[in-house]
Design an enzyme around this catalytic site. Structure first.
Site, mmCIF file in Angstrom:
data_model
loop_
_atom_site.group_PDB
_atom_site.id
_atom_site.type_symbol
_atom_site.label_atom_id
_atom_site.label_comp_id
_atom_site.label_asym_id
_atom_site.label_seq_id
_atom_site.Cartn_x
_atom_site.Cartn_y
_atom_site.Cartn_z
ATOM 1 N N GLY A 1 0.823 -1.204 0.000
ATOM 2 C CA GLY A 1 0.000 0.000 0.000
ATOM 3 C C GLY A 1 0.851 1.246 0.000
ATOM 4 N N PRO B 1 2.453 4.912 1.205
ATOM 5 C CG PRO B 1 4.426 6.092 0.811
ATOM 6 C CD PRO B 1 3.215 5.559 0.117
ATOM 7 C CD GLU C 1 -6.079 31.034 -5.873
ATOM 8 O OE1 GLU C 1 -6.805 30.031 -5.990
ATOM 9 O OE2 GLU C 1 -4.857 31.007 -6.111
#
Length: 647
Positions: free
Chosen positions: A205, A207, A428
């Protein structure tokens, strides 16, 4: 340990005695004596002739002379000579000597021993040095021999600290490993049916998904000894040390059976043989060969199970992965929404949470977070609450912790001009407006123009569900939203800034994958273009092999350009249609710096704070951006995939 202490004490005692003897030898008193004034033998003879001496005490070479009215005096003679012999030399007759009380005392026992020590002092001194050097050499010998000993840390199973209740979000993996616990607890249940105990379980899997934690939970549930070692601890600079440590580890495991041997990061020694530098015969391969032999050479009733963890199963040797060595491969993926909720419950246990905290909302906002990320999130929120002198952890701390994990801490001390602040707000706002009005894009959750980490601002989206498959329309909308900030700067200010550097990089990589890996190009069709070249021992891609012609390469570039241009054009169309919303959103961002949740939705709808009247005051038109302002480079940050867009 007691024997070693006694040996050390004996050596130190010998050295101490030698030093004392040397002190008494070197610093023996002379000249002025404690018993009186030193006189010479001719002075003593003259006093005897005059009849002044009453008594002479002789102790080896020392004479103590008593003269009435004057006190006591001392004199020295040769040790082998007697007093009459010495005095006769100076003319003292026996009759004159007979008037003196003359007494010879035996030498003290201590003096005899001291003389013996003085004579043996060189031998004792050099003997002590020789013994010390021999012991040092023996210690070095033992240290050299200990290189072949295993450095595994052993944890007894009678005090379980971690159980399956402490592990959440990986229910299928827990179910697989619960059978391993039953094998260790009740082996006769399976042997009665002819089932053999599995030799090994490989946990695979990314980390932070809990591989090491799950292996500790298996040991805690089974109540058996647990040997833990890292793959890198086998290999040393000396040839044969790794294989020797493997043998010693499995010997210890057999003596403590039933038990579990956990090898963390097994890819350090388990990589493919003959694929790296140094040919086909090196220390790492010898270690791997010994692991293969030990795992496949177990007796069926030893009850020793090997659990290994890695996040690179693609580089492991095929002989290590076959049944009979690692019979099972348990995959621990990133947790889904229900898994994240369960992990948050585990880590929030025992912490004072405010009533406003909604773990379901947090689980939705943390798509792509691993178990370690979620544990860090709760810890960061607790630290923030303590910093603010609060007694409980509130939802505001949780939201702030998510931003800290994704983008890093706030940099409010960073001073920027009003023009750069407006550019960042429009950038943004462009991401948010395009993402808000796209059909196949995730809803906008939060916008901020406060610098965090390496980003000058960011827009975070809130996925409505966990997504494992992406469609072409979703990718196209994601391309448009990613390029929304760049498009907003071009539309409003007439030119672009360096703030879109990360956006362009992300969009280009996504378009390239759509064409070359996902087959999302009608012109090129479902063909995998390019082959990754990798060095197994480096563990990284070193390049892509070009397995297509120059004509196809030109077509790939044209398709990538088409996808980018279409996404950019779509972003421009949305921003032109929603220009009023974009201006209003940018103005509010300049004032408040951060918008999220319902407050953000009210700005999108044009409502006031109370929601009664729409915001109908148009903002003033922004000034064109000069070449000297608005240059805010933002290197690519570490982002959770699909969760945020950095400005």
């Amino acid at each position: 340990m007691d024997t070693k202490w006694l040996r050390n004490s004996f050596v130190y005692l010998i050295i101490l005695v030698a030093i004392i003897a040397l002190f008494f030898t070197v610093f023996q008193p002379g000249g002025m004596d404690r018993d009186g004034t030193q006189i010479s033998m001719d002075q003593l003879a003259a006093s005897v002739k005059r009849g002044e001496v009453k008594r002479i005490d002789v102790a080896e070479d020392k004479l103590t002379v008593e003269i009435p009215g004057r006190g006591k005096f001392t004199a020295r003679k040769e040790r082998q000579d007697t007093v009459p012999q010495v005095l006769s030399i100076y003319g003292v007759t026996p009759d004159e000597l007979s008037r003196v009380e003359y007494r010879v005392s035996d030498p003290p026992q201590f003096s005899n021993w001291l003389g013996l020590l003085v004579n043996l002092l060189p031998l004792v001194f050099f003997g002590a040095i020789l013994l010390f050097m021999m012991r040092q050499a023996q210690g070095s010998n033992n240290q050299a021999l200990s290189f072949g000993k295993s450095r595994a840390r052993m944890f007894m199973g009678n005090k379980p600290s971690i159980t399956f209740s402490d592990v959440a979000g990986v229910e299928e993996a827990k179910q697989e490993l619960s059978e391993v616990v039953e094998f260790l607890k009740y082996p006769e249940k399976f042997s009665a049916l002819g089932a053999r105990i599995p030799k090994g379980v490989l946990l695979v899997g990314p980390p932070g998904t809990g591989k090491t934690l799950l292996s500790r939970a298996v040991a805690g549930e089974a109540g058996v000894p647990f040997f833990s070692i890292s793959g890198s601890e086998f290999v040393e600079m000396f040839v044969g040390v790794g294989a020797s440590r493997v043998r010693d580890l499995f010997d210890q495991a057999k003596r403590n059976a039933p038990c579990i041997v956990f090898v963390d990061e097994i890819d350090a020694v388990g990589r493919q043989r003959g694929a790296g530098l140094g040919g086909s015969h090196d220390e790492r391969e010898q270690t791997l060969n010994q692991i293969l032999v030990e795992m496949d050479g177990f007796d069926t009733n030893t009850n020793v199970i090997v659990v290994a963890a890695t996040n690179r199963p693609d580089v492991l040797d095929p002989a290590l992965l076959r049944p009979g060595r690692f019979d099972r491969q348990v995959v621990l993926p990133q947790p889904d929404m229900s898994g994240r909720r369960a992990i948050l419950d585990v880590h929030a246990k025992g912490k004072p949470l405010d009533k406003s905290v909604r773990l379901e909302t947090l689980a939705k906002q943390t798509a792509g977070f691993s178990g370690a990320d979620l544990a860090n999130l709760i810890n960061e929120a607790a630290i923030l609450a303590a910093r603010r002198n609060k007694k409980t952890i509130g939802m505001s701390e949780m939201e702030e912790a998510i931003d800290r994990v994704i983008a890093g801490p706030e940099r409010r001390s960073r001073i920027i001009s009003e023009q750069e602040k407006r550019v960042t707000a429009y950038h943004e706002g462009g991401h948010a407006v395009v993402g808000r009005f796209l059909k196949n894009h995730d809803p906008v959750h939060k916008i901020s123009i406060i610098a965090r980490g390496m980003m000058g601002g960011y827009t975070r989206y809130l996925p409505t569900e966990d997504r494992y498959l992406w469609t072409m329309s979703q990718f196209e909308d994601r391309l448009a939203a990613t390029l929304g900030g760049h498009a907003a700067e071009k539309l409003v200010f007439g030119e672009m800034s360096t703030g879109a550097e990360n956006d362009i990089d992300v969009a280009t990589k996504l378009a390239r994958k759509m064409v070359k890996e996902y087959g999302m190009s009608d012109r090129l069709g479902p063909v995998a273009l390019g082959h990754k070249e990798e060095l197994v021992f480096l563990g990284r891609d070193i390049g892509a092999q070009k397995n297509y012609s120059e004509k196809v390469a030109e077509a790939i570039d044209e398709e990538i350009r088409r996808l980018i241009d279409e996404g950019y054009a779509q972003a421009i169309r949305i921003l032109q249609d929603k220009r009023e919303i974009l201006d209003r959103l940018a103005e509010v961002l300049v004032q408040e710096e951060t918008l999220e949740g319902e407050r953000l939705e009210r700005v999108f709808r044009g409502e006031t704070e109370e929601g009664a009247q729409p915001i109908d005051t148009p903002p003033s038109a922004p000034e064109p951006m000069s070449a000297e302002t608005g240059r805010t480079p933002h290197p690519a940050p570490r982002l959770v995939p699909g969760a945020a867009t950095g400005g």
